[in-house]
Design a protein around this motif. Structure first.
Motif, PDB file in Angstrom:
ATOM      1  N   PRO A 231     -68.132 -19.958 -31.852  1.00 11.22           N
ATOM      2  CA  PRO A 231     -67.405 -21.229 -31.914  1.00 11.22           C
ATOM      3  C   PRO A 231     -66.848 -21.647 -30.553  1.00 11.22           C
ATOM      4  CG  PRO A 231     -66.657 -19.746 -33.638  1.00 11.22           C
ATOM      5  CD  PRO A 231     -67.597 -18.958 -32.783  1.00 11.22           C
ATOM      6  N   SER A 232     -66.649 -22.935 -30.384  1.00  6.57           N
ATOM      7  CA  SER A 232     -66.090 -23.458 -29.135  1.00  6.57           C
ATOM      8  C   SER A 232     -64.681 -22.916 -28.918  1.00  6.57           C
ATOM      9  CB  SER A 232     -66.036 -24.981 -29.216  1.00  6.57           C
ATOM     10  OG  SER A 232     -65.140 -25.465 -28.240  1.00  6.57           O
ATOM     11  N   GLY A 233     -64.362 -22.673 -27.651  1.00  7.38           N
ATOM     12  CA  GLY A 233     -63.013 -22.196 -27.325  1.00  7.38           C
ATOM     13  C   GLY A 233     -62.123 -23.302 -26.791  1.00  7.38           C
ATOM     14  N   SER A 234     -62.539 -24.566 -26.996  1.00  7.24           N
ATOM     15  CA  SER A 234     -61.829 -25.658 -26.318  1.00  7.24           C
ATOM     16  C   SER A 234     -60.371 -25.812 -26.763  1.00  7.24           C
ATOM     17  CB  SER A 234     -62.586 -26.971 -26.477  1.00  7.24           C
ATOM     18  OG  SER A 234     -62.660 -27.278 -27.840  1.00  7.24           O
ATOM     19  N   SER A 235     -60.024 -25.248 -27.931  1.00  5.64           N
ATOM     20  CA  SER A 235     -58.593 -25.257 -28.293  1.00  5.64           C
ATOM     21  C   SER A 235     -58.084 -23.831 -28.523  1.00  5.64           C
ATOM     22  CB  SER A 235     -58.354 -26.122 -29.540  1.00  5.64           C
ATOM     23  OG  SER A 235     -59.092 -25.620 -30.628  1.00  5.64           O
ATOM     24  N   LEU A 236     -58.811 -22.873 -27.961  1.00  8.46           N
ATOM     25  CA  LEU A 236     -58.511 -21.456 -28.209  1.00  8.46           C
ATOM     26  C   LEU A 236     -57.086 -21.070 -27.798  1.00  8.46           C
ATOM     27  CD1 LEU A 236     -59.826 -18.712 -29.093  1.00  8.46           C
ATOM     28  CD2 LEU A 236     -60.396 -18.352 -26.705  1.00  8.46           C
ATOM     29  N   THR A 237     -56.679 -21.494 -26.610  1.00  8.23           N
ATOM     30  CA  THR A 237     -55.357 -21.074 -26.126  1.00  8.23           C
ATOM     31  C   THR A 237     -54.251 -21.608 -27.037  1.00  8.23           C
ATOM     32  OG1 THR A 237     -56.171 -20.931 -23.875  1.00  8.23           O
ATOM     33  CG2 THR A 237     -53.795 -21.171 -24.139  1.00  8.23           C
ATOM     34  N   ALA A 238     -54.301 -22.890 -27.326  1.00  7.62           N
ATOM     35  CA  ALA A 238     -53.255 -23.481 -28.177  1.00  7.62           C
ATOM     36  C   ALA A 238     -53.289 -22.845 -29.569  1.00  7.62           C
ATOM     37  CB  ALA A 238     -53.461 -24.987 -28.276  1.00  7.62           C
ATOM     38  N   ASP A 239     -54.481 -22.593 -30.082  1.00  9.86           N
ATOM     39  CA  ASP A 239     -54.589 -22.001 -31.423  1.00  9.86           C
ATOM     40  C   ASP A 239     -53.987 -20.595 -31.457  1.00  9.86           C
ATOM     41  OD1 ASP A 239     -55.779 -24.260 -32.428  1.00  9.86           O
ATOM     42  OD2 ASP A 239     -57.836 -23.512 -32.194  1.00  9.86           O
ATOM     43  N   LYS A 255     -52.252 -12.609 -20.039  1.00 17.36           N
ATOM     44  CA  LYS A 255     -53.162 -12.199 -21.114  1.00 17.36           C
ATOM     45  C   LYS A 255     -54.540 -12.824 -20.864  1.00 17.36           C
ATOM     46  CE  LYS A 255     -55.017 -10.873 -24.863  1.00 17.36           C
ATOM     47  NZ  LYS A 255     -56.276 -11.264 -24.205  1.00 17.36           N
ATOM     48  N   ALA A 256     -55.566 -11.977 -20.841  1.00 20.57           N
ATOM     49  CA  ALA A 256     -56.915 -12.459 -20.523  1.00 20.57           C
ATOM     50  C   ALA A 256     -57.256 -13.694 -21.349  1.00 20.57           C
ATOM     51  CB  ALA A 256     -57.932 -11.352 -20.786  1.00 20.57           C
ATOM     52  N   LEU A 257     -57.769 -14.699 -20.721  1.00 19.00           N
ATOM     53  CA  LEU A 257     -58.266 -15.959 -21.280  1.00 19.00           C
ATOM     54  C   LEU A 257     -57.196 -16.932 -21.753  1.00 19.00           C
ATOM     55  CD1 LEU A 257     -61.180 -14.284 -23.251  1.00 19.00           C
ATOM     56  CD2 LEU A 257     -61.499 -15.816 -21.291  1.00 19.00           C
ATOM     57  N   ILE A 258     -56.140 -16.432 -22.414  1.00 18.88           N
ATOM     58  CA  ILE A 258     -55.200 -17.361 -23.044  1.00 18.88           C
ATOM     59  C   ILE A 258     -53.776 -17.275 -22.492  1.00 18.88           C
ATOM     60  CG2 ILE A 258     -56.526 -17.580 -25.190  1.00 18.88           C
ATOM     61  CD1 ILE A 258     -54.621 -15.497 -26.444  1.00 18.88           C
ATOM     62  N   GLY A 259     -53.559 -16.399 -21.508  1.00 18.96           N
ATOM     63  CA  GLY A 259     -52.224 -16.308 -20.897  1.00 18.96           C
ATOM     64  C   GLY A 259     -51.950 -17.549 -20.047  1.00 18.96           C
ATOM     65  N   ARG A 260     -50.682 -17.887 -19.887  1.00 20.93           N
ATOM     66  CA  ARG A 260     -50.302 -19.114 -19.191  1.00 20.93           C
ATOM     67  C   ARG A 260     -50.831 -19.174 -17.755  1.00 20.93           C
ATOM     68  NH1 ARG A 260     -44.319 -19.158 -17.486  1.00 20.93           N
ATOM     69  NH2 ARG A 260     -45.323 -18.168 -15.689  1.00 20.93           N
ATOM     70  N   ASP A 261     -50.875 -18.009 -17.079  1.00 17.74           N
ATOM     71  CA  ASP A 261     -51.178 -18.011 -15.641  1.00 17.74           C
ATOM     72  C   ASP A 261     -52.586 -17.546 -15.278  1.00 17.74           C
ATOM     73  OD1 ASP A 261     -48.662 -18.931 -15.238  1.00 17.74           O
ATOM     74  OD2 ASP A 261     -47.838 -17.051 -14.465  1.00 17.74           O
ATOM     75  N   VAL A 262     -53.480 -17.424 -16.252  1.00 13.23           N
ATOM     76  CA  VAL A 262     -54.786 -16.852 -15.888  1.00 13.23           C
ATOM     77  C   VAL A 262     -55.693 -17.842 -15.156  1.00 13.23           C
ATOM     78  CG1 VAL A 262     -54.736 -15.030 -17.622  1.00 13.23           C
ATOM     79  CG2 VAL A 262     -55.845 -17.184 -18.171  1.00 13.23           C
ATOM     80  N   PHE A 263     -55.289 -19.098 -15.115  1.00 12.46           N
ATOM     81  CA  PHE A 263     -56.009 -20.058 -14.272  1.00 12.46           C
ATOM     82  C   PHE A 263     -55.066 -20.645 -13.211  1.00 12.46           C
ATOM     83  CE2 PHE A 263     -58.549 -19.788 -18.115  1.00 12.46           C
ATOM     84  CZ  PHE A 263     -59.826 -19.629 -17.589  1.00 12.46           C
ATOM     85  N   PRO A 286     -61.517 -23.423 -16.903  1.00 13.94           N
ATOM     86  CA  PRO A 286     -60.350 -23.307 -17.788  1.00 13.94           C
ATOM     87  C   PRO A 286     -60.517 -24.089 -19.095  1.00 13.94           C
ATOM     88  CG  PRO A 286     -59.748 -24.282 -15.636  1.00 13.94           C
ATOM     89  CD  PRO A 286     -61.177 -23.856 -15.531  1.00 13.94           C
ATOM     90  N   GLU A 287     -61.223 -25.220 -19.034  1.00 11.34           N
ATOM     91  CA  GLU A 287     -61.420 -26.051 -20.231  1.00 11.34           C
ATOM     92  C   GLU A 287     -62.175 -25.305 -21.333  1.00 11.34           C
ATOM     93  OE1 GLU A 287     -62.603 -27.046 -17.096  1.00 11.34           O
ATOM     94  OE2 GLU A 287     -60.727 -28.068 -16.630  1.00 11.34           O
ATOM     95  N   GLU A 288     -62.956 -24.290 -20.949  1.00 10.36           N
ATOM     96  CA  GLU A 288     -63.723 -23.525 -21.943  1.00 10.36           C
ATOM     97  C   GLU A 288     -62.805 -22.831 -22.947  1.00 10.36           C
ATOM     98  OE1 GLU A 288     -66.967 -23.447 -22.098  1.00 10.36           O
ATOM     99  OE2 GLU A 288     -67.790 -23.731 -20.077  1.00 10.36           O
ATOM    100  N   VAL A 289     -61.564 -22.573 -22.541  1.00 10.01           N
ATOM    101  CA  VAL A 289     -60.611 -21.929 -23.449  1.00 10.01           C
ATOM    102  C   VAL A 289     -59.375 -22.810 -23.657  1.00 10.01           C
ATOM    103  CG1 VAL A 289     -61.349 -19.537 -23.094  1.00 10.01           C
ATOM    104  CG2 VAL A 289     -59.736 -20.569 -21.495  1.00 10.01           C
ATOM    105  N   GLY A 290     -59.519 -24.080 -23.333  1.00  9.97           N
ATOM    106  CA  GLY A 290     -58.417 -25.021 -23.567  1.00  9.97           C
ATOM    107  C   GLY A 290     -57.259 -24.880 -22.594  1.00  9.97           C
ATOM    108  N   GLN A 291     -57.560 -24.462 -21.370  1.00  8.24           N
ATOM    109  CA  GLN A 291     -56.504 -24.329 -20.358  1.00  8.24           C
ATOM    110  C   GLN A 291     -56.734 -25.337 -19.234  1.00  8.24           C
ATOM    111  OE1 GLN A 291     -53.949 -21.594 -19.873  1.00  8.24           O
ATOM    112  NE2 GLN A 291     -55.031 -19.734 -20.448  1.00  8.24           N
ATOM    113  N   THR A 292     -55.783 -25.417 -18.318  1.00  8.54           N
ATOM    114  CA  THR A 292     -55.982 -26.232 -17.118  1.00  8.54           C
ATOM    115  C   THR A 292     -55.677 -25.374 -15.892  1.00  8.54           C
ATOM    116  OG1 THR A 292     -53.719 -27.025 -17.332  1.00  8.54           O
ATOM    117  CG2 THR A 292     -55.434 -28.497 -18.124  1.00  8.54           C
ATOM    118  N   ARG A 293     -56.299 -25.757 -14.799  1.00 10.99           N
ATOM    119  CA  ARG A 293     -56.107 -25.022 -13.547  1.00 10.99           C
ATOM    120  C   ARG A 293     -54.759 -25.410 -12.942  1.00 10.99           C
ATOM    121  NH1 ARG A 293     -60.622 -26.755 -11.185  1.00 10.99           N
ATOM    122  NH2 ARG A 293     -61.721 -25.151 -12.342  1.00 10.99           N
ATOM    123  N   GLN A 294     -54.059 -24.424 -12.376  1.00 12.05           N
ATOM    124  CA  GLN A 294     -52.779 -24.741 -11.725  1.00 12.05           C
ATOM    125  C   GLN A 294     -52.792 -24.229 -10.300  1.00 12.05           C
ATOM    126  OE1 GLN A 294     -49.495 -23.046 -14.186  1.00 12.05           O
ATOM    127  NE2 GLN A 294     -51.190 -22.568 -15.544  1.00 12.05           N
TER     128      GLN A 294
END
Lengths: 361, 287
Positions: A231-239, A255-263, A286-294
């Motif tokens: 399945p798509s991970g586009s809302s994975l982090t929020a979910d 936390k790998a993939l979904i932690g606040r600072d991994v991007f 980052p969009e692949e897991v619903g995150q943004t780059r900071q």
């Protein structure tokens, strides 16, 4: 081509252990369902005495895990479960499997699906495990759950063992690993590599004992093994954050993939690289897991980072300005032991600018 | 070849660990952690990057002044000014890093492989002339051509480098890929290999163990796995796993793991996740 990955969820069971309300659990289940959850495992020990309300959406996904006592079996029957995991701890001294066969016979009277789990399967030799095979056929066990309750396996061993077992076992195997040593995700991938299709996992790797992190298993299969069916991970982090928040659990920032600072990127070399091509320092977008780059400005920033940061505000720094400001940035970050906020950066910039003006005047 | 003999860990909490966005260790915290790492039996500590400036250099000098058994390593780009800063601090063990993947060489450096080799030669000549112990890092090896990595290692060996770092810079390996890649390069490499894993898919510890099984002799780790993005392989998990799965004691006392992780959690202001393997409150091992 490898098979589709099916997850047996262990998140809800941890929620029950922590006393999360049934109303909240009802809200968690539809989010989990987005990720191709095949089953949701719940331990009888953690269930409210009156069981689970049958109106829960996706009730059919629930599998109740019990030991082999007839008392437990009666309870599960009374609660109306149709999917039952009979969990068994193999003792080398056991001469008889009578207790287990009695349990399976009793469960067979009402359950539509029976699963046999050997909790310490990793302790057993192949002949010892094979001695359970006749039960799998006799009781039409849907899947044999190979549990590694003490985290005694590493990935190369998991793959080797499961490949071997699949040559003789009369039903599919499911792998249920734990994460005592930080190897659960890798062990689950090893199980999938061996041809197993079902693995246990929990959001964020939670559980007591802990599990493979669902998001890591799914995204590793999707991105490292290039399996599009995941399945798509586009809302994975929020979910994932949403699910854990019902339990009062907050994730570590790394936390790998979904932690606040991994991007989030701070070091000068990395920011310079990311600006040229994000793939230089990011394995997935980052969009692949619903995150943004900071872009973080702090002790490890370089002049390139500062120029990029200020350019976002349409302020152009030349090299001399960037160098001067970098020194202040590093000093301030060291003193306050954290990166600079946007406000602090603006203040540094305008302080410098005002000084220039006063010197001119 | 079997990596079990003489396998050692290189702690990079102060360099790659502190590079994680938002983390700053004070000099005092670094001193306390260095002493604790040394007491626990860590023999290699990548202490930092002197090129970062005067303040960092002062911290590094304080670390060098400690009576430690561990060797402190200075991390450097292959730039002469960076190396001179390390030498001026008093480091006698110098790490030189250059990327080896075509992606990094062409898109980050805007150069070619020949330039990388020449840059390495120039940097190593300087370090060698000071009689320092040299280690070399090959950034983004996991996405690089293995033959170029080996050529790069050959050049490092010519200048007396003692090991070469195989960096999975973006954490794109799984344990099976790691085992296959490392088993191949270990056989052909002119230097002992240090595996440097990242945790972007939660596989850093498993990849480090796979590299150990493939015969590498060193691995990079950090306390609580702190590091760029999702971090590095964690010292605690690797130490506990080596003992559990291979009966291998790498010289680091398992009884110190919990307190080491607590130190870095406090210094980084990142509380340990309760479900964290080995050191989380739900999972803490008693050793």
């Amino acid at each position: 081509m490898r098979q589709m990955v099916m997850v047996s969820d262990q998140t809800i069971n941890e929620a029950l252990r922590l006393g999360t309300s049934m109303a909240d659990i009802e809200l968690m289940i539809p989010i989990l369902e987005k990720y191709g959850i095949a089953n949701i495992d719940v331990s009888l020990d953690y269930l409210p005495s009156d069981g689970v309300p049958k109106q829960i959406p996706l009730y059919p996904l629930l599998r109740c895990k019990i030991y082999s006592s007839l008392e437990e079996i009666a309870k599960v029957r009374q609660m109306g479960f149709s999917k039952v995991i009979v969990s068994w701890f193999h003792q080398p001294s056991q001469s008889s499997l009578d207790q287990l066969t009695d349990a399976l016979t009793a469960v067979q009277e009402f359950a539509q699906e029976i699963y046999l789990c050997i909790e310490n399967a990793e302790d057993l030799s192949i002949p010892e495990l094979t001695s359970y095979w006749p039960l799998l056929s006799r009781y039409r066990v849907k899947r044999f759950i190979y549990q590694d309750v003490r985290s005694s396996l590493e990935p190369l061993g998991v793959c080797r063992k499961l490949e071997s077992l699949q040559q003789t076992i009369p039903c599919p195997i499911e792998f249920h690993g734990h994460n005592t040593y930080g190897l659960a995700t890798a062990n689950s991938l090893a199980a999938l590599r061996s041809g197993v299709q079902y693995v246990a996992a929990a959001v964020g790797g939670i559980g007591s004992p802990n599990h493979a992190a669902m998001e890591e298993v799914l995204m590793a299969v999707k991105h490292l093994w290039k399996q599009d069916q995941v399945p798509s991970g586009s809302s994975l982090t929020a979910d994932c954050i949403g699910i854990l928040s019902y339990m009062g659990i907050s994730l570590p920032v790394d936390k790998a993939l979904i932690g606040r600072d991994v991007f989030a990127h701070e070091s000068g070399i990395h920011v310079d690289g990311i600006t040229k091509n994000p793939l230089l320092y990011e394995v997935i977008r980052p969009e692949e897991v619903g995150q943004t780059r900071q872009l973080v400005i702090g002790k490890h920033s370089g002049t390139a980072s500062l120029k990029i940061k200020f350019l976002q505000w349409n302020l152009e720094l030349d090299q001399a300005e960037a160098l001067e400001m970098l020194e202040k940035v590093r000093r301030l970050a060291s003193v306050q032991k954290r990166p600079l906020s946007d406000l602090q950066l603006h203040q540094l910039y305008w302080q410098r600018n005002q000084m220039d003006q006063s010197q001119l005047g | 070849m079997d990596g079990k003999m003489g396998f050692q860990l290189v702690d990079t909490t102060f360099r790659d660990g502190e590079q994680s966005a938002g983390v700053v260790f004070s000099t005092e915290e670094k001193i306390n952690m260095a002493i604790a790492l040394d007491r626990a039996g860590v023999t290699w500590i990548e202490a930092g990057t002197p090129a970062m400036g005067q303040e960092e250099q002062e911290t590094l000098r304080s670390l060098l002044a400690l009576p430690l058994r561990a060797t402190l390593i200075a991390w450097n780009r292959a730039e002469l000014a960076d190396i001179r800063a390390s030498l001026a601090c008093g480091f006698s063990c110098i790490h030189i890093s250059l990327p080896v993947s075509d992606l990094h060489i062409s898109q980050k450096l805007k150069k070619d492989r020949e330039w990388v080799i020449q840059q390495l030669r120039t940097a190593l000549q300087l370090v060698q002339s000071y009689g320092c112990t040299i280690t070399v890092g090959a950034e983004d090896t996991s996405r690089a051509d293995s033959d170029f990595f080996l050529q790069f290692a050959d050049v490092a060996a010519q200048y007396g480098a003692t090991r070469i770092r195989f960096a999975d810079t973006v954490g794109c390996l799984d344990p099976f890929m790691t085992f296959d890649r490392l088993q191949d390069v270990v056989k052909r490499c002119s230097l002992p290999i240090e595996f440097h894993g990242h945790n972007d898919f939660g596989l850093a510890t498993a990849n480090t163990l796979a590299a150990f099984q493939a015969g590498v002799q060193f691995a990079s780790v950090t306390l609580a796995g702190i590091g760029e993005r999702a971090g590095n392989a964690s010292l605690e998990e690797v130490v506990a796993s080596l003992e559990k799965f291979y009966g291998y004691h790498c010289g680091i006392e398992a009884s110190h793991l919990g307190s080491l992780a607590d130190l870095v959690a406090k210094a980084s202001n990142r509380p340990l996740f309760p479900y964290r393997p080995v050191v989380g409150s739900v999972c803490r091992m008693t050793m």
